[in-house]
Scaffold this motif. Structure first.
Motif, short mmCIF file in Angstrom:
data_model
loop_
_atom_site.label_atom_id
_atom_site.label_comp_id
_atom_site.label_asym_id
_atom_site.label_seq_id
_atom_site.Cartn_x
_atom_site.Cartn_y
_atom_site.Cartn_z
N MET A 1 0.85 -1.20 0.00
CA MET A 1 0.00 0.00 0.00
C MET A 1 0.88 1.24 0.00
SD MET A 1 -3.19 0.75 2.55
CE MET A 1 -4.38 2.03 2.19
N ALA A 2 1.98 1.19 -0.80
CA ALA A 2 2.87 2.34 -0.86
C ALA A 2 2.13 3.54 -1.42
CB ALA A 2 4.09 2.01 -1.72
N GLY A 3 1.32 3.31 -2.46
CA GLY A 3 0.53 4.38 -3.04
C GLY A 3 -0.93 3.99 -3.07
N LEU A 4 -1.79 4.98 -3.16
CA LEU A 4 -3.23 4.73 -3.19
C LEU A 4 -3.71 4.65 -4.63
CD1 LEU A 4 -4.17 7.33 -0.45
CD2 LEU A 4 -4.42 4.87 -0.21
N ASN A 5 -4.67 3.76 -4.88
CA ASN A 5 -5.31 3.76 -6.18
C ASN A 5 -6.05 5.08 -6.37
OD1 ASN A 5 -4.42 1.12 -6.67
ND2 ASN A 5 -6.22 0.26 -5.63
N TYR A 6 -6.05 5.58 -7.60
CA TYR A 6 -6.63 6.90 -7.83
C TYR A 6 -8.14 6.86 -7.60
CZ TYR A 6 -7.90 11.34 -9.84
OH TYR A 6 -8.42 12.59 -10.02
N VAL A 7 -8.62 7.86 -6.89
CA VAL A 7 -10.04 8.05 -6.63
C VAL A 7 -10.37 9.51 -6.91
CG1 VAL A 7 -11.86 8.01 -4.87
CG2 VAL A 7 -10.08 6.25 -4.86
N GLU A 8 -11.49 9.74 -7.60
CA GLU A 8 -11.91 11.13 -7.83
C GLU A 8 -12.10 11.86 -6.51
OE1 GLU A 8 -12.19 12.82 -10.54
OE2 GLU A 8 -11.90 11.23 -12.03
N ALA A 9 -11.74 13.14 -6.49
CA ALA A 9 -11.84 13.92 -5.26
C ALA A 9 -13.25 13.93 -4.70
CB ALA A 9 -11.34 15.34 -5.49
N THR A 10 -14.23 13.88 -5.60
CA THR A 10 -15.62 13.91 -5.12
C THR A 10 -16.03 12.61 -4.44
OG1 THR A 10 -16.29 13.25 -7.36
CG2 THR A 10 -16.37 15.60 -6.83
N ASP A 11 -15.20 11.55 -4.61
CA ASP A 11 -15.48 10.27 -3.97
C ASP A 11 -14.64 10.07 -2.71
OD1 ASP A 11 -17.43 9.44 -5.75
OD2 ASP A 11 -15.95 8.62 -7.15
N ILE A 12 -13.97 11.14 -2.26
CA ILE A 12 -13.19 11.08 -1.02
C ILE A 12 -14.01 11.67 0.12
CG2 ILE A 12 -11.10 11.88 0.16
CD1 ILE A 12 -9.69 11.91 -2.53
N HIS A 13 -14.07 10.97 1.23
CA HIS A 13 -14.76 11.45 2.42
C HIS A 13 -13.77 11.48 3.58
CE1 HIS A 13 -19.16 11.35 1.23
NE2 HIS A 13 -18.55 10.80 0.17
N ALA A 14 -14.13 12.24 4.60
CA ALA A 14 -13.20 12.36 5.74
C ALA A 14 -13.96 12.67 7.02
CB ALA A 14 -12.17 13.45 5.47
N VAL A 15 -13.40 12.18 8.13
CA VAL A 15 -13.81 12.60 9.47
C VAL A 15 -12.58 13.25 10.09
CG1 VAL A 15 -14.66 11.92 11.73
CG2 VAL A 15 -15.45 10.71 9.68
N VAL A 16 -12.70 14.52 10.45
CA VAL A 16 -11.56 15.30 10.95
C VAL A 16 -11.91 15.81 12.34
CG1 VAL A 16 -10.01 17.22 10.49
CG2 VAL A 16 -11.03 15.97 8.57
N VAL A 17 -11.14 15.39 13.35
CA VAL A 17 -11.44 15.68 14.75
C VAL A 17 -10.32 16.51 15.35
CG1 VAL A 17 -12.00 14.70 17.01
CG2 VAL A 17 -12.66 13.47 14.91
N GLY A 18 -10.67 17.62 15.99
CA GLY A 18 -9.70 18.44 16.71
C GLY A 18 -10.24 18.82 18.08
N LEU A 19 -9.73 18.18 19.13
CA LEU A 19 -10.25 18.39 20.48
C LEU A 19 -9.27 19.23 21.29
CD1 LEU A 19 -11.56 14.78 21.25
CD2 LEU A 19 -12.77 16.69 20.18
#
Length: 767
Positions: A1-19
């Motif tokens: 898993m050195a590199g990620l298979n290409y995914v369109e940016a619109t198909d990328i999701h994220a959970v971003v937490v800053g406490l």
């Protein structure tokens, strides 16, 4: 898993937490900057083309940063969610993500963490000291595998959180892990990057209010992964190298680690944990001893579980076996020591001795058990104020000839800094005596704490507790009482000599030459041995004088201290860098022209030159840091010799920078070329520089031998003084005209400049 298979940016999701804020916890739990780091990660995603609605930004801001975070989030187009409870976080992972469809999932978490019985734990926003509500990273990871059914077969998780042992977070209560619902596990490629290995803190930069790991991570992503598909192996390598270099330069130890998961059953495809690599031969030896002394296995399994709980042993997270436990004992910090301590408490003295022998042979990480470490940490929170110079002096004494132990000498040392220094000393566990194989030499940690107790005997209660701690730990480590008593006697003798040397009187003279008039403004300070400087009271103090009057002023200050010849002070001459060669104090004579007895300063008094603070604050700060670092290595007699050949190009600079621990330079070039080398060594922070004040050309290799420049540093001024006496007796037979710079960062400097050069004459005219 050195590199990620290409995914369109619109198909990328994220959970971003800053406490940043934990509302139910004390204010010192606050983590300024965690929200800012999380927002920066979200911006990286958005700049790469991820729609804001695909980014679930969860923040718990401090009151003082809330307004600015809200404004920054709004400007970037994010509608962040305020999280104040575990349900606010769980709902996103358990419910909201189920509605998402895509190809790549990012998770970023910035907040507090701990290493508990179940592995790495992250504190929920409503955690408190009395109710440590946590989520388990492993449970979160397993739960996210079911996202593969929605297309998220690639998942990248970043955690900027501590993984310190649970004992470091107070004993009021254990962490409470709020479990995730059992998932329907599926195949997913997962890459986890943690800010630190198990047992380490994730450092926070208080100046920038940002996590050190997040700063490096985000900078790397912004520069190397604008398309949101980073080369994960390169990311891991670069981040690790950054922290390794920072640690090598004297920064805190922090080792980011990765875990990669690939298969359906969650088996790790490639994992790095905090545990040290285990030698297979050592593992077989430990397994053999375990099997021989615990034949039924039941008692051993109970002990293994207790060790795992105490040390946060990740290797036992997936199940117990003798092989796995042997790896824990050899590779997990404090596991072997904790195991031996448990055996000792239960009266298994012979078994404990077997594992002590294994520990001496294979040196597993962490000499102290978890209990020893916790007790020492509590003691150090109540320690007297520590001078870095004292700590360095003790370290040099107990590990002569250089130990490889590095320490920061800036400011005073608090309990945390001292504990970190002691952790370095754990790498020196002692062994069998060379003269008596039946006796064990005392580990460096015990020698250090015993010396510490001797130095601070004016705090009897604290010293008794530290002394008791040392005896208990020494007994567990197999050091007999006779050896420990000898160590204590040595420590007290050494501590007394240290106090006597630190209490020696001195006279400090700031000299400002006036080339036009060939006069010298001398500002004299005296220290009776208390460490405090007071300006000497005399009419000639601070006005331009000739050499004769200057020596008389210095002698007057010495007599005012009422010291005997045996306690004669060192005269410290403070000069600006450019005046080192132009002020010939060694030849100054304080006698009247017609007096039959000369009063040569260099013959009558021990003289040490010191460099005044440089005009540039930044340059002086750098010189001072180098000076203090090299000063710690002053017990090593190695010296750098600069000859005429080093005068060309950058040769001298390269020679001086080869070894950052060498404390002394001997310049054997002639006066003109030597002057440049002297100033270079001075600017590079060498505390000891020896040269000939008058040599017109290159000198021989044996030229400085009579002065023994590689001998003890405290006696060097006296060796120079005696040599000057021989110069008077036989000038031809003693050709050296030695000048010594001995810049001791431990000794207070007078205010600088006490008398600015341009105002010296004005002060004289006012008298």
């Amino acid at each position: 898993m050195a590199g990620l298979n290409y995914v369109e940016a619109t198909d990328i999701h994220a959970v971003v937490v800053g406490l940043e804020r934990y509302p139910r916890a004390p204010r010192d739990w606050s983590l300024p900057g965690a929200g800012k780091d999380a927002l920066r990660f979200a911006r990286w995603l958005h700049r790469g083309g991820v729609p804001p609605q695909n980014i679930r930004l969860l923040l718990s801001p401090m009151e003082e940063s809330r307004e600015s975070l809200e404004a920054a989030a709004a400007e970037a187009g994010f509608d962040y969610r305020l999280v104040v409870s575990l349900n606010d976080v769980r709902r996103v992972f358990i419910e909201d993500l189920k509605q998402a469809v895509g190809g790549l999932l990012y998770v970023y978490w910035g907040g507090h963490g701990v290493l508990g019985e179940g592995g790495r734990l992250l504190f929920h926003p409503d955690a408190s000291a009395e109710d440590k509500l946590c989520l388990n990273v492993e449970e979160l990871r397993l739960s996210l595998t079911q996202m593969a059914s929605s297309g998220f077969g690639q998942q990248v998780l970043f955690f900027d959180a501590c993984a310190t042992f649970v004992e470091e977070h107070g004993e009021e209560c254990a962490p409470v892990v709020v479990p995730f619902p059992p998932p329907r596990r599926m195949t997913a490629q997962q890459f986890l990057l943690h800010a630190s290995r198990d047992g380490q803190a994730a450092e926070q930069d208080d100046l920038t209010e940002s996590g050190a790991f997040s700063t490096m991570l985000l900078q790397w992503l912004e520069q190397n992964a604008a398309d949101l598909h980073p080369d994960l192996s390169a990311l891991h390598n670069d981040v690790r190298q950054f922290f390794e270099k920072r640690c090598a330069a004297g920064g805190p130890e922090q080792t980011p680690v990765t875990c990669r998961y690939l298969t359906l059953d969650g088996t790790e495809d490639d994992t790095e944990t905090y545990a040290a690599p285990v030698d297979p031969t050592a593992r077989l030896e430990v397994m053999g001893v375990l099997e021989s002394v615990f034949p039924d296995g039941g008692q051993l399994k109970v002990l293994a579980a207790r060790v795992s709980r105490a040390c946060g042993a990740a290797r036992l997270a997936d199940g117990y076996s003798i092989k796995t436990f042997a790896e824990v004992l050899l590779g997990t910090p404090r596991a072997m020591a904790t195991f031996i301590a448990m055996l000792s408490v239960e009266g298994e003295a012979k078994t404990a001795e077997l594992f002590r022998a294994l520990a001496l042979a294979h040196v597993p990480p962490g000499l102290l058990s978890v209990g020893d470490y916790a007790d020492l940490r509590e003691l150090l929170t109540r320690a007297p104020e520590m001078s870095p110079a004292t700590v360095a002096a003790i370290t040099q004494h107990i590990l002569p000839g250089g130990s490889g132990v590095q320490m920061d000498t800036a400011g005073t040392m608090g309990g945390a800094q001292l504990l970190a220094h002691i952790e370095n000393l754990e790498r020196h566990p002692g062994g069998h005596s060379h003269t008596d194989r039946r006796r064990r030499t005392t580990p460096a940690v015990i020698r250090f704490t015993q010396h510490l107790a001797a130095v601070f005997e004016q705090y009897p209660g604290w010293c008794r507790q530290l002394d008791t701690w040392g005896r208990q730990v020494a007994q567990r480590l197999g050091v007999d009482d006779e050896t420990l008593d000898e160590l204590r006697a040595t420590a007290h003798t050494w501590a007394q000599s240290l106090k006597e040397s630190c209490a020696s009187p001195r006279v400090v003279v700031q000299i400002y030459p006036e080339p036009v008039t060939q006069m010298f403004t001398c500002v004299v300070w005296s220290d009776p041995g208390t460490g405090e400087l007071a300006r000497h009271s005399h009419d000639d103090n601070g006005i331009p004088l000739g050499p004769t009057q200057a020596v008389r002023l210095i002698e007057h200050a010495i007599r005012s201290l009422s010291v005997s010849d045996a306690q004669a002070p060192v005269v410290e001459i403070v000069l600006e860098a450019g005046d080192m060669l132009s002020v010939p104090v060694h030849t100054w004579n304080g006698a009247d022209p017609h007096h039959v007895v000369p009063l040569l300063l260099a013959v009558r008094r021990r003289i040490a030159l010191r460099c005044a603070p440089l005009a540039s604050t930044a340059r002086e700060d750098d010189r001072r840091a180098r000076l203090e670092r090299r000063w710690n290595g002053r017990a090593d007699g190695k010296a750098v010799y600069l000859d005429q050949e080093h005068a060309q190009g950058q040769s001298a600079y390269g020679r001086l920078e080869e070894d950052h621990d060498v404390a002394r330079v001997v310049v054997r070039a002639g006066r003109d070329d030597g002057a440049r080398m002297i100033q270079l060594a001075l600017y590079l922070g060498y505390p000891v520089i020896l040269w000939d004040h008058d040599a017109s050309g290159a000198v021989s290799d044996t030229y400085f031998v009579p002065l023994d420049p590689e001998g003890t540093i405290p006696e060097l001024p006296e060796r120079v003084r005696r040599y000057w006496a021989k110069v008077c007796e036989d000038p031809v037979g003693h050709p050296v005209r030695p000048a010594l710079l001995l810049d001791d960062p431990e000794r207070q400097m007078p205010p600088a400049p006490a008398v600015p050069r341009q105002s010296a004459s004005d002060e004289a005219s006012m008298r």
